[in-house]
Design a protein around this motif. Structure first.
Motif: not given
Length: 201
Positions: A72, A75-76, A81-82, A85, A186-187, A190-191
């Motif tokens: 993740g 991936s993020n 993914c950008k 999401y 990750k969070i 990334g997210h």
């Protein structure tokens, strides 16, 4: 390759992909899958060379968390993914798309430190599990309330602090020294951070 032609593109189509982002290129999917294997290999090496006393169930949970966090994290950061999401949910993505595309809901689902504390060091379910979870959610809230042009540096500030706390503040659960810093990358970066999604020209 630094000046290889590319374009910013927010539109995508295809079967919903909540892992690599709908419309991910083969290179993007390969990066995500390859990265997902790295931390589990490290966990296997640690479990085989150190006396953690883990049961088979604990090992399976550790490997699943390692796969999720390691994969993740990369991936993020993918452009796919950008793009996926940081755009509104599409009808084809259903209720799952509505839930996962909400940044706070996505972040709050990552109860990894609580799970690790409960299964591997139950006496510290609050002082390790809940404290790290609270710090993660606080970081998410701060980044989301930061102006867009400062979100990326703010996220890295949160990661810097989390790394220092992991080393010098909250003692990690043995075998999970990697968890908090990688989870924050990750969070929190990334997210949560909205960045322009590039495609090869």
């Amino acid at each position: 390759m630094r000046n290889a032609p590319s374009r910013i593109e927010w539109e995508y189509e295809g079967k919903p992909d909540f892992s690599s982002g709908t419309g991910a290129t083969r290179a993007e999917r390969t990066l995500a899958l390859g990265s997902a294997c790295i931390v589990p290999v490290v966990v296997l090496l640690l479990a085989s060379t150190r006396d953690y006393g883990w049961s088979w169930l604990q090992l399976a949970v550790a490997l699943a968390l390692a796969f999720d966090v390691g994969g993740g994290l990369v991936s993020n950061a993918l452009n796919s993914c950008k793009r996926f999401y940081h755009t509104p949910p599409k009808q084809s993505e259903g209720k799952l798309g509505v839930v996962l595309k909400h940044p706070v809901r996505f972040g709050s689902a990552h109860v990894h430190t609580i799970l690790v504390a409960l299964l591997f060091d139950a006496d510290r379910w609050a002082t390790y599990g809940l404290v790290w979870y609270a710090l993660l959610m606080l970081s998410v809230a701060v980044v989301l309330r930061t102006p867009l042009y400062l979100q990326r540096p703010a996220s890295f500030l949160a990661i810097l602090l989390a790394t220092l706390i992991n080393f010098y503040g909250i003692a990690p659960v043995p075998g999970f020294e990697w968890l908090a810093p990688l989870l924050f990358i990750k969070i929190v970066y990334g997210h949560m951070v909205r960045e322009e999604p590039y495609r090869p020209a």
